[in-house]
Scaffold this active site. Structure first.
Site, PDB file in Angstrom:
ATOM      1  N   CYS A 163     -21.365  28.662 -35.080  1.00  0.00           N
ATOM      2  CA  CYS A 163     -21.263  27.367 -34.416  1.00  0.00           C
ATOM      3  C   CYS A 163     -19.830  26.842 -34.554  1.00  0.00           C
ATOM      4  O   CYS A 163     -19.319  26.736 -35.670  1.00  0.00           O
ATOM      5  CB  CYS A 163     -22.251  26.389 -35.045  1.00  0.00           C
ATOM      6  SG  CYS A 163     -22.005  24.702 -34.478  1.00  0.00           S
ATOM      7  N   CYS A 204     -27.115  26.809 -32.537  1.00  0.00           N
ATOM      8  CA  CYS A 204     -26.663  26.598 -33.910  1.00  0.00           C
ATOM      9  C   CYS A 204     -27.931  26.474 -34.758  1.00  0.00           C
ATOM     10  O   CYS A 204     -28.864  25.770 -34.385  1.00  0.00           O
ATOM     11  CB  CYS A 204     -25.844  25.312 -33.967  1.00  0.00           C
ATOM     12  SG  CYS A 204     -25.555  24.744 -35.637  1.00  0.00           S
ATOM     13  N   ASP A 242       0.834  -1.203   0.000  1.00  0.00           N
ATOM     14  CA  ASP A 242       0.000   0.000   0.000  1.00  0.00           C
ATOM     15  C   ASP A 242       0.867   1.252   0.000  1.00  0.00           C
ATOM     16  O   ASP A 242       0.577   2.238  -0.663  1.00  0.00           O
ATOM     17  CB  ASP A 242      -0.885   0.023   1.261  1.00  0.00           C
ATOM     18  CG  ASP A 242      -2.118  -0.840   1.057  1.00  0.00           C
ATOM     19  OD1 ASP A 242      -2.188  -1.523   0.009  1.00  0.00           O
ATOM     20  OD2 ASP A 242      -2.986  -0.843   1.947  1.00  0.00           O
ATOM     21  N   CYS A 281     -24.892  19.531 -38.853  1.00  0.00           N
ATOM     22  CA  CYS A 281     -23.877  19.906 -37.869  1.00  0.00           C
ATOM     23  C   CYS A 281     -23.426  18.628 -37.166  1.00  0.00           C
ATOM     24  O   CYS A 281     -24.234  17.939 -36.537  1.00  0.00           O
ATOM     25  CB  CYS A 281     -24.456  20.900 -36.860  1.00  0.00           C
ATOM     26  SG  CYS A 281     -23.306  21.304 -35.538  1.00  0.00           S
ATOM     27  N   LYS A 326     -31.385  11.303   3.964  1.00  0.00           N
ATOM     28  CA  LYS A 326     -31.122  10.631   2.685  1.00  0.00           C
ATOM     29  C   LYS A 326     -29.680  10.139   2.656  1.00  0.00           C
ATOM     30  O   LYS A 326     -28.749  10.925   2.543  1.00  0.00           O
ATOM     31  CB  LYS A 326     -31.386  11.609   1.547  1.00  0.00           C
ATOM     32  CG  LYS A 326     -31.244  11.001   0.174  1.00  0.00           C
ATOM     33  CD  LYS A 326     -31.767  11.972  -0.874  1.00  0.00           C
ATOM     34  CE  LYS A 326     -31.608  11.417  -2.265  1.00  0.00           C
ATOM     35  NZ  LYS A 326     -30.211  11.250  -2.680  1.00  0.00           N
ATOM     36  N   SER A 370     -37.004   7.781  -8.931  1.00  0.00           N
ATOM     37  CA  SER A 370     -36.056   8.708  -8.312  1.00  0.00           C
ATOM     38  C   SER A 370     -36.849   9.828  -7.646  1.00  0.00           C
ATOM     39  O   SER A 370     -38.085   9.784  -7.634  1.00  0.00           O
ATOM     40  CB  SER A 370     -35.074   9.232  -9.341  1.00  0.00           C
ATOM     41  OG  SER A 370     -35.768   9.724 -10.430  1.00  0.00           O
ATOM     42  N   CYS A 423     -19.979  23.521 -36.991  1.00  0.00           N
ATOM     43  CA  CYS A 423     -20.283  23.519 -38.426  1.00  0.00           C
ATOM     44  C   CYS A 423     -20.167  24.897 -39.052  1.00  0.00           C
ATOM     45  O   CYS A 423     -20.315  25.050 -40.260  1.00  0.00           O
ATOM     46  CB  CYS A 423     -21.671  22.945 -38.663  1.00  0.00           C
ATOM     47  SG  CYS A 423     -22.983  23.991 -38.031  1.00  0.00           S
ATOM     48  N   LYS A 433     -32.172  18.834  -0.326  1.00  0.00           N
ATOM     49  CA  LYS A 433     -30.724  18.659  -0.320  1.00  0.00           C
ATOM     50  C   LYS A 433     -30.025  19.608   0.659  1.00  0.00           C
ATOM     51  O   LYS A 433     -30.454  20.750   0.841  1.00  0.00           O
ATOM     52  CB  LYS A 433     -30.171  18.926  -1.735  1.00  0.00           C
ATOM     53  CG  LYS A 433     -30.580  17.883  -2.761  1.00  0.00           C
ATOM     54  CD  LYS A 433     -29.975  16.556  -2.406  1.00  0.00           C
ATOM     55  CE  LYS A 433     -30.214  15.486  -3.426  1.00  0.00           C
ATOM     56  NZ  LYS A 433     -29.291  15.430  -4.515  1.00  0.00           N
ATOM     57  N   ASP A 445       0.826   4.250  -2.638  1.00  0.00           N
ATOM     58  CA  ASP A 445       0.518   5.628  -2.246  1.00  0.00           C
ATOM     59  C   ASP A 445       1.587   6.600  -2.705  1.00  0.00           C
ATOM     60  O   ASP A 445       1.295   7.715  -3.136  1.00  0.00           O
ATOM     61  CB  ASP A 445       0.387   5.719  -0.725  1.00  0.00           C
ATOM     62  CG  ASP A 445      -0.820   4.946  -0.252  1.00  0.00           C
ATOM     63  OD1 ASP A 445      -1.660   4.604  -1.101  1.00  0.00           O
ATOM     64  OD2 ASP A 445      -0.900   4.655   0.962  1.00  0.00           O
TER      65      ASP A 445
HETATM   66  S1  IVH Z   1     -37.347   6.553  -1.226  1.00  0.00           S
HETATM   67  C1  IVH Z   1     -39.919   6.939  -4.583  1.00  0.00           C
HETATM   68  N1  IVH Z   1     -36.067   6.965   0.970  1.00  0.00           N
HETATM   69  O1  IVH Z   1     -32.488   8.510  -2.876  1.00  0.00           O
HETATM   70  C2  IVH Z   1     -39.044   6.721  -3.489  1.00  0.00           C
HETATM   71  N2  IVH Z   1     -34.833   7.040  -1.053  1.00  0.00           N
HETATM   72  O2  IVH Z   1     -33.329   9.952  -5.553  1.00  0.00           O
HETATM   73  C3  IVH Z   1     -37.612   6.695  -3.861  1.00  0.00           C
HETATM   74  N3  IVH Z   1     -32.443   7.439  -0.772  1.00  0.00           N
HETATM   75  O3  IVH Z   1     -32.397   6.071  -5.341  1.00  0.00           O
HETATM   76  C4  IVH Z   1     -36.767   6.164  -2.819  1.00  0.00           C
HETATM   77  N4  IVH Z   1     -32.474   7.543   1.423  1.00  0.00           N
HETATM   78  O4  IVH Z   1     -30.972   5.699  -3.321  1.00  0.00           O
HETATM   79  C5  IVH Z   1     -35.969   6.884  -0.351  1.00  0.00           C
HETATM   80  N5  IVH Z   1     -35.089   7.283   3.023  1.00  0.00           N
HETATM   81  C6  IVH Z   1     -34.977   7.201   1.704  1.00  0.00           C
HETATM   82  C7  IVH Z   1     -33.736   7.345   1.022  1.00  0.00           C
HETATM   83  C8  IVH Z   1     -33.723   7.269  -0.373  1.00  0.00           C
HETATM   84  C9  IVH Z   1     -31.713   7.590   0.331  1.00  0.00           C
HETATM   85  C10 IVH Z   1     -31.929   7.454  -2.157  1.00  0.00           C
HETATM   86  C11 IVH Z   1     -32.213   6.226  -2.960  1.00  0.00           C
HETATM   87  C12 IVH Z   1     -32.899   6.684  -4.210  1.00  0.00           C
HETATM   88  C13 IVH Z   1     -32.606   8.143  -4.219  1.00  0.00           C
HETATM   89  C14 IVH Z   1     -33.757   8.894  -4.835  1.00  0.00           C
END
Ligand code: IVH
Length: 676
Positions: A403, A427, A34, A434, A119, A83, A406, A309, A38
């Site tokens: 552009c 464009c 390792d 293009c 999350k 998602s 092209c 977020k 490194d």
């Molecule tokens: S619910 C429709 N619950 O977030 C519900 N997702 O962008 C979708 N994630 O791919 C999932 N913690 O990987 C849910 N408590 C939680 C979560 C969670 C993390 C992630 C998961 C999913 C992404 C959604």
């Protein structure tokens, strides 16, 4: 001369680390200690730091982790893995709740309870249990189809292999996040940029014995397909998960009201640094399952959940160059090439500059020192530049007027609806003239949500394009496989695989097909609407001949912008030719008409006035679920006019004149055997 030598030394070091990586990751038998590894890594990073011109895609500054195996079997999820939409501010949350209230048409003072769940930034997985036995585990994949990683998942201690509880459903897909704790990640930090990469890499190892060596954890939070689940809301479901032997997040919280959501968010953000796993926000889910079901999904995200977020990460770096990228719709997007820098565990070397106006407004120049921000999975962008650090000979950046690909004239469109000139320069070339636009169209054509051809990604598009193997979408289905077999990096087997994946995708749904054409403003949701409207490919293709594009305005959700875009697509000869050629090589499946047994089959509806306890959006969903259609004006095509409070008099009068049935909300719900 010196530069040449330095490049040579750099290349030899890169070659060496490539070899070490191969032995460590692929063959599972490290060639060096390792420590030695490194040191080599540090030498490469130092060289890159001292000499701007050194760059390799195999550099440890870019190449984090390793290539996971591609050999997992693909299996369809029984219910798609959706998602989540993102929220970044309190205002976004207010809007999220407003939309829910409007959709469900409930009183604005109604207390909606949310399950607020940190999350976890890991890798999601779906675990199938039958009669209490863990049978199969899939990765998310594209949300519709995942990879069979059962054997690797079996090595994870947090995943129960047998559940005896009496109330555990007969069949259920339990979904959650696989991750590595930060404390466990320490020993892996040399090999991976962040815990998420480490989890993803080890989960997709060919050899489960390798996965076993890494302490992966699992936290459960939702379910997909189920048979026999006796729970009415998310918080009860989370409790049940615990009883059944799954781990859930100890920081989950049931709460209501935006103020409380914000408070919870701030509190968890404060705790964030001390939690032993990475979280990148809070997921809010409407707690009640009946409400969730009524709300349903838009495209591939539920209306009943959102990810709030955490604030972003920032870092300072230097702008080495400004490149103009050309998208499939012709948009010229400036991108700053920055000196690679680690922002919150991810190496960033590109930052979007959005458009010409943004560059002018911030007076961004090549050579500038800039603050770069990376928020969640959004593309990093320039927050500000430090003009004091600017050298005296720096020059203003002049945005190209033609552009760069092209040479065609570029234009900024005037939007007659917003009465504004578009900030984006485009464009003006059409007809696949293009090169850059054509390549981007092809990339879109093969992308995940479109044709999703296994092993045919962006890089293959570029390389086949350069070799003149493809120019138009139809060329993908007429490849010269003998020629490809002779190319560097290809062999009989890989060509066979490619041929197989391409042939498999010749059978495609109308919805995906329309989306894959990359018509501007026609994303997934609109492609779905169009496919439902046209039902068959031939109707879609022949529609343009009648030149009645305005008819599309009758489709709820399609507006002038979309209609104009569809019109210009069909008026371009090259597109018609592409459609004809694709028709010859593809099998385009008719859209599934809403179940034949639908109670409202072949019936059309229009709502006027305010309804009671149900929103128009929900009425529309109900009509469509039951095979009916909504249209946007009173005409001979209309069967029922649903009237609420204060209906538009003209609509009612017109309907009566045309002998259209005028019904109220109760009568409508009765048609669906719903009495309230
Ligand atoms: S619910 C429709 N619950 O977030 C519900 N997702 O962008 C979708 N994630 O791919 C999932 N913690 O990987 C849910 N408590 C939680 C979560 C969670 C993390 C992630 C998961 C999913 C992404 C959604």
């Amino acid at each position: 001369m010196e530069k040449k030598n330095i490049k040579k030394i750099y290349k030899s070091k890169i070659d060496l680390i490539k070899k070490y990586n191969k032995y460590y990751f692929d063959k599972n038998s490290p060639l060096v200690s390792d420590n030695k590894y490194d040191n080599l890594k540090m030498e490469i990073l130092k060289l890159e730091n001292d000499y701007d011109y050194l760059d390799s895609k195999f550099s440890p500054s870019k190449n984090v982790g390793f290539k996971p195996s591609k050999n997992f079997k693909k299996i369809l999820h029984r219910a798609p893995m959706l998602s989540l939409a993102n929220a970044f501010s309190e205002e976004d949350l207010i809007n999220f709740e407003k939309k829910i209230i409007n959709f469900l048409s409930i009183n604005k003072n109604f207390k909606i309870f949310y399950s607020a769940e940190p999350k976890i930034d890991g890798i999601s997985a779906s675990l199938t249990y039958k009669n209490g036995n863990f049978e199969k585990g899939l990765s998310r994949g594209d949300g519709k189809e995942g990879e069979d990683i059962t054997e690797n998942l079996k090595t994870i201690l947090d995943i129960p292999k047998k559940i005896l509880s009496k109330d555990f459903p007969k069949e259920i897909d339990i979904r959650g996040e696989i991750f590595i704790q930060n404390s466990d990640f320490k020993s892996l930090s040399e090999k991976f940029a962040n815990p998420r990469n480490a989890a993803s890499g080890s989960l997709r190892q060919k050899n489960p014995e390798e996965t076993k060596k890494i302490p992966l954890k699992f936290i459960a939070y939702t379910f997909g397909y189920e048979k026999g689940l006796m729970v009415n809301n998310q918080s009860d479901f989370l409790n049940k998960l615990n009883e059944w032997g799954f781990k859930t997040n100890p920081l989950n919280n049931l709460t209501s009201g935006i103020k409380n959501l914000m408070e919870n968010y701030k509190e968890i953000e404060k705790k964030r640094a001390n939690i032993d796993f990475d979280i990148d926000g809070i997921v809010y889910k409407v707690n009640d399952f009946v409400m969730q079901k009524r709300l349903g999904n838009v495209a591939n995200a539920p209306r009943w959940a959102i990810a709030h977020k955490f604030s972003s990460n920032k870092a300072v770096s230097k702008i080495l160059d400004i490149e103009i990228q050309i998208g499939r719709t012709g948009a010229l997007t400036p991108v700053a090439k920055i000196k690679p820098i680690n922002i919150g565990g991810v190496i960033v070397s590109n930052a979007t500059l959005h458009n010409e106006d943004e560059i002018n407004r911030k007076d961004i120049r090549i050579g500038d020192t800039a603050v770069i921000e990376r928020a969640g999975d959004v593309i990093p962008h320039i927050l500000s530049i430090d003009k004091q650090k600017r050298s005296s000979n720096s020059k203003k950046f002049i945005f190209p007027k033609n552009c760069p690909s092209c040479g065609s004239e570029t234009i900024k469109e005037y939007n007659k609806f917003t009465k504004k000139v578009d900030a984006v320069r485009r464009c003006s070339s059409e007809d696949y003239n293009c090169n850059k636009i054509s390549i981007e169209k092809l990339k879109h054509f093969v992308s995940k949500e479109a044709f999703n051809i296994d092993g045919f990604g962006k890089k293959i598009v570029e390389s086949f394009w350069k070799l003149k193997l493809i120019k138009y979408p139809q060329d993908i289905f007429k490849l010269d496989y003998l020629k490809i077999e002779k190319l560097d990096g290809w062999g009989k087997l890989s060509v066979q695989n490619l041929k197989y994946s391409i042939n498999q995708k010749k059978n495609i749904s109308l919805e995906r097909f329309i989306y894959s054409l990359g018509i501007r403003h026609i994303g997934l949701e609109n492609a779905k609407l169009l496919s439902k409207h046209f039902i068959s490919f031939s109707k879609f293709k022949n529609f343009s001949k009648q030149n009645h594009f305005e008819d599309l305005l009758n489709i709820d959700g399609i507006g002038d912008t979309q209609v104009n875009s569809i019109k210009s697509f069909f008026l371009t000869e090259a597109n018609k030719k592409v459609l004809n050629e694709l028709e010859k090589v593809l099998e385009i499946k008719d859209a599934i008409q809403n179940s034949d047994s639908g109670l409202l089959k072949n019936k059309t509806f229009l709502v006027t006035g305010k309804l009671n306890g149900i929103s128009r959006a929900e009425v529309k969903s109900l009509i469509e679920e039951n095979s009916g259609k909504t249209i946007s004006s009173v005409s001979k095509k209309l069967n029922y006019l649903i009237t609420g409070e204060k209906p538009t008099k003209k609509k009612v009068d017109n309907a009566k004149e045309l002998k259209i049935k005028v019904i109220n909300q109760v009568e409508f719900l009765r048609m669906l055997n719903k009495t309230s």
